[in-house]
Motif scaffolding. Sequence first.
Motif: not given
Length: 377
Positions: A173-197
Amino acid sequence: MEYVKYDYKLEEIPENFEEYINKINKDIVDYIRNTPQLSRAHNYTRDAHANGYAALKAEVEILPNLPEELAQGIYKNAGKHEAVVRFSNGSSRVLPDKLSGNAQGFALKIFGIEGEKVAPGEESSPNVDFNLINNPVFFCNTAEHYVFISKLFLKITDFFEKGALGKLEFASIWVTENKKAFPNFEALKELAALKTFEKIPSINSFLYEYYSMGAVRHGDYMAKVRIEPTDETKNLIIDKDIDIDSEDWPYRKAIIKEIAKNDLTFNLQIQLCNDLKKMPINDLTEEWSQELSPFRTVAKIKIFKQEVPEDGNFNVMDNLSFTPFRTLEENRPIGNLQSTRRSAYVTSSTTRHELNNKKRKEPNNLQEAFDEKFYQK
């Protein structure tokens, strides 16, 4: 060393910024109205850092004879100030520590700092606040994306309670904005940052380093902020590791136990920006290199030895509010996403106090901060 000068154009505020702000503020109000049910609490809680561990009496000494590039804004005038520190869990719900994760906040309020403040309605406030967390990066970079991410983040507990499948659903849901967009570099980078927590260790709250994550204006320059325990404090802490499965709130218990034994000291530090490409202002997922620009101490924090009740001074924490924009123009948070906090924190605090039928009032000193009568309507 040459440092990058502050320029408003570097903040990259979009034209429709107010539209994003209004959506974010509405979501904050809607969420806080539901917090008694979500957290099974008897009061309306904050929309982030809902579970406060303890409010502690402290003192901040702004150091004398700082070099010109450090003696900016509030750091121009050396001296000692009363202060209060709130330790908290970063979760938006009040849950046992084993369900909340290890993201923790260090909110600092310094009393008696002169000058007009930036937070709306707080211009005459006598205090300056810092809102720091025990991770050097954040998981979002723009106001536009935060409109979506903030809503999803408030439901993160629901997903993670489902285990591996829930985490996978959350990521999708995060990387596709709830299936409204294709995964992009920015969304993947933000998800990777979340995983550092998820990599934050379970250690005593006094042993973490706490970061501003985003950049702040530092007078003529730009910087990030960190609070770190001194070597003396690291040596004084007896219970360095925390077993989060041992009881509901072992972090609070450890804080109360340690501060009853000793004064504990910390360094308040500034990391100046000297390379915009390697130390970006609007990419909060990017950690600034300490090899390029090390953190340098501008103030000392002493948390006094004190007896704290089992609830960690719950009423004190509930009465207080902290916003990083309760500061001078010379020291305010900067950048696209950071600018959303200017009104968001005030919206959160005002809503929470009104729903709890509490007087939202800024104390002038430690005595008022810890006096419940001060907040009575």
